[in-house]
Design a protein around this motif. Structure first.
Motif, PDB file in Angstrom:
ATOM      1  N   ARG A   1       0.831  -1.204   0.000  1.00 23.57           N
ATOM      2  CA  ARG A   1       0.000   0.000   0.000  1.00 23.57           C
ATOM      3  C   ARG A   1       0.865   1.253   0.000  1.00 23.57           C
ATOM      4  N   LEU A   2       1.959   1.221   0.755  1.00 20.06           N
ATOM      5  CA  LEU A   2       2.866   2.366   0.763  1.00 20.06           C
ATOM      6  C   LEU A   2       3.556   2.529  -0.595  1.00 20.06           C
ATOM      7  N   TYR A   3       3.895   1.411  -1.254  1.00 19.62           N
ATOM      8  CA  TYR A   3       4.451   1.487  -2.604  1.00 19.62           C
ATOM      9  C   TYR A   3       3.465   2.160  -3.554  1.00 19.62           C
ATOM     10  N   TYR A   4       2.203   1.813  -3.419  1.00 23.84           N
ATOM     11  CA  TYR A   4       1.184   2.407  -4.283  1.00 23.84           C
ATOM     12  C   TYR A   4       1.080   3.910  -4.040  1.00 23.84           C
ATOM     13  N   ASP A   5       1.174   4.335  -2.782  1.00 28.12           N
ATOM     14  CA  ASP A   5       1.138   5.775  -2.476  1.00 28.12           C
ATOM     15  C   ASP A   5       2.316   6.498  -3.117  1.00 28.12           C
ATOM     16  N   VAL A   6       3.493   5.870  -3.076  1.00 26.72           N
ATOM     17  CA  VAL A   6       4.663   6.483  -3.700  1.00 26.72           C
ATOM     18  C   VAL A   6       4.464   6.587  -5.210  1.00 26.72           C
ATOM     19  N   ALA A   7       3.936   5.517  -5.830  1.00 22.27           N
ATOM     20  CA  ALA A   7       3.689   5.557  -7.269  1.00 22.27           C
ATOM     21  C   ALA A   7       2.667   6.621  -7.631  1.00 22.27           C
ATOM     22  N   TRP A   8       1.644   6.775  -6.798  1.00 26.69           N
ATOM     23  CA  TRP A   8       0.620   7.794  -7.074  1.00 26.69           C
ATOM     24  C   TRP A   8       1.215   9.195  -6.997  1.00 26.69           C
ATOM     25  N   ARG A   9       2.080   9.444  -6.010  1.00 22.67           N
ATOM     26  CA  ARG A   9       2.686  10.770  -5.890  1.00 22.67           C
ATOM     27  C   ARG A   9       3.600  11.072  -7.073  1.00 22.67           C
TER      28      ARG A   9
ATOM     29  N   CYS B   1      -1.803   2.365 -11.425  1.00 18.07           N
ATOM     30  CA  CYS B   1      -1.764   0.908 -11.229  1.00 18.07           C
ATOM     31  C   CYS B   1      -0.695   0.271 -12.114  1.00 18.07           C
ATOM     32  N   ARG B   2      -0.541   0.767 -13.329  1.00 21.65           N
ATOM     33  CA  ARG B   2       0.461   0.203 -14.228  1.00 21.65           C
ATOM     34  C   ARG B   2       1.868   0.484 -13.723  1.00 21.65           C
ATOM     35  N   VAL B   3       2.101   1.677 -13.202  1.00 22.27           N
ATOM     36  CA  VAL B   3       3.424   1.992 -12.655  1.00 22.27           C
ATOM     37  C   VAL B   3       3.699   1.171 -11.409  1.00 22.27           C
ATOM     38  N   TRP B   4       2.651   0.986 -10.593  1.00 26.03           N
ATOM     39  CA  TRP B   4       2.834   0.255  -9.332  1.00 26.03           C
ATOM     40  C   TRP B   4       3.016  -1.241  -9.566  1.00 26.03           C
ATOM     41  N   PHE B   5       2.214  -1.813 -10.467  1.00 27.56           N
ATOM     42  CA  PHE B   5       2.204  -3.271 -10.601  1.00 27.56           C
ATOM     43  C   PHE B   5       3.403  -3.783 -11.379  1.00 27.56           C
ATOM     44  N   PHE B   6       3.731  -3.163 -12.504  1.00 30.37           N
ATOM     45  CA  PHE B   6       4.773  -3.700 -13.362  1.00 30.37           C
ATOM     46  C   PHE B   6       6.153  -3.238 -12.905  1.00 30.37           C
TER      47      PHE B   6
ATOM     48  N   THR C   1       9.941   2.397   1.319  1.00 30.58           N
ATOM     49  CA  THR C   1       9.069   2.888   0.266  1.00 30.58           C
ATOM     50  C   THR C   1       9.745   3.923  -0.623  1.00 30.58           C
ATOM     51  N   GLN C   2      11.024   4.161  -0.433  1.00 30.96           N
ATOM     52  CA  GLN C   2      11.747   5.141  -1.203  1.00 30.96           C
ATOM     53  C   GLN C   2      12.853   4.468  -2.009  1.00 30.96           C
ATOM     54  N   ASP C   3      13.502   5.251  -2.818  1.00 32.98           N
ATOM     55  CA  ASP C   3      14.579   4.699  -3.662  1.00 32.98           C
ATOM     56  C   ASP C   3      15.816   4.353  -2.872  1.00 32.98           C
ATOM     57  N   LYS C   4      15.915   4.729  -1.602  1.00 30.28           N
ATOM     58  CA  LYS C   4      17.098   4.458  -0.805  1.00 30.28           C
ATOM     59  C   LYS C   4      17.209   2.974  -0.482  1.00 30.28           C
ATOM     60  N   ALA C   5      16.081   2.233  -0.468  1.00 27.51           N
ATOM     61  CA  ALA C   5      16.134   0.804  -0.157  1.00 27.51           C
ATOM     62  C   ALA C   5      16.185   0.027  -1.466  1.00 27.51           C
TER      63      ALA C   5
END
Length: 373
Positions: A114-122, A143-148, A369-373
């Motif tokens: 869910r947090l990944y989806y929030d990041v993709a939405w932002r 959804c396409r950015v989040w899923f694939f 949820t960020q690019d640092k991980a």
């Protein structure tokens, strides 16, 4: 399926009644008097189900006796077990704890998703122009950015295995008891039930493996442990090339052994069986006396070539590659500016912050949820 042939539904079949011994013996005498077995009989397949009331375990049994054209008789016994009730014995109660742990992990990873989806939405709906803002005007762009993505597809695979295992477990538990009742006077084929029963534990073991591999991603949150992960990631093509070379060498030795010893020894009789034998030899399981009896000259040649090329050369080559990757990555990490190092928290504190974020800072939880991980 026999050793050389597959036996379908053809041929002659007879069904014995398990609860009538007198009738059972009478049918045997009748078959013998009618010469049911003769010189043209190629195989006899016996199918039966047995039951252990102490452990409540059913066992479908398959016994095959084959007679080859040369007159050689070969026997095969296949026994599989299945249980219709779960979580009764002590071992099954530990499996219940495993199911509970898997449920907690799945719930935790769903929160991360869910947090990944929030990041993709932002990122998609950001006012600043970026590589993902073009998805604003596409159907289900977020959804396409989040899923694939690599991580999302990996987690979806874990969820699929978890829910498939749960569905199979529920269906196995809800099997009609009358189908497994020994009061019935006919044979019940339990092959599909046994296959479904074993598929449950196969999916559970694969899910546990993928969950364990997924945990290594959080190791990247520790700067000192991140060196190991980056070392392996940076040398993935080099390691892939080594795996190809090593597999080729193992295949060559397997064909070498199959050509020399395959006519006399069962462990080298087929190419795939020979490959399996070479894998066991790699771990030190080899009956040298058997191959020496077949060919006293080629046996030591085969053995010493394998020891020199595989152990002394290939294994040390792998260690050299890993050492090279680690030293190169360590130099890169040590040369970084100090302002790029995230922190000096201990590895234990990182895991505590991940699994129990309410006990301390949420920084490491947010880093996932960020690019640092």
């Amino acid at each position: 399926t026999g050793r050389e042939l597959e036996y379908g539904g053809g041929g002659f079949a007879v069904e014995f009644h398990s609860n009538d011994l007198k009738r059972y013996l009478e049918m045997l005498r009748q078959l013998r008097s009618n010469e049911w077995l003769d010189s043209k009989t190629r195989a006899i397949v016996v199918l039966l189900n047995v039951y252990n009331p102490n452990t409540h375990v059913f066992a479908p049994v398959q016994l095959i006796t084959e007679r080859f054209m040369s007159g050689y008789v070969h026997t095969i016994a296949r026994i599989t077990v299945l249980k219709t009730d779960f979580y009764h014995s002590i071992a099954e109660k530990f499996h219940a704890l495993f199911d509970l742990l898997c449920f907690v992990c799945i719930a935790y990873f769903l929160k991360i998703e869910r947090l990944y989806y929030d990041v993709a939405w932002r990122k998609v709906n950001s006012n600043k122009a970026g590589p993902l803002t073009e998805y604003q005007h596409k159907v289900c762009g977020t959804c396409r950015v989040w899923f694939f993505t690599q991580h999302t597809l990996y987690e979806m695979l874990i969820y699929l295995m978890y829910f498939s295992s749960s569905i199979l477990r529920i269906s196995a538990y809800n099997d009609e008891k009358k189908d497994l009742s020994f009061s019935l006077h006919f044979y019940r084929d339990l092959t599909s039930s046994a296959y479904r029963y074993h598929s449950i534990f196969i999916l559970d073991s694969l899910m546990l493996l993928f969950l364990a591999l997924k945990m290594f991603r959080y190791v990247k949150l520790s700067d000192s442990m991140n060196v190991l992960i980056v070392s392996l990631q940076s040398g993935k093509y080099l390691l892939a090339g080594y795996v190809i070379i090593f597999s080729g060498l193992m295949t060559a030795f397997a064909l070498f052994g199959h050509t020399i010893f395959g006519k006399q020894l069962e462990e080298f009789s087929e190419p795939m069986i020979s490959v399996r034998t070479m894998i066991m030899v790699l771990f030190g399981k080899l009956d040298y006396g058997r191959i020496e009896e077949v060919d006293p000259v080629m046996a030591p040649t085969f053995f010493f070539l394998f020891e020199i090329i595989i152990y002394f050369v290939s294994i040390n080559m792998f260690l050299a590659i890993v050492n090279y990757l680690y030293l190169r990555t360590s130099k890169l990490f040590s040369s970084r500016p100090s302002n790029l190092i995230e922190g000096n928290d201990s590895f234990l504190q990182l895991w505590i912050a991940l699994f129990f974020p309410w006990l301390g800072e949420h920084n490491h939880f947010k880093m996932v949820t960020q690019d640092k991980a």
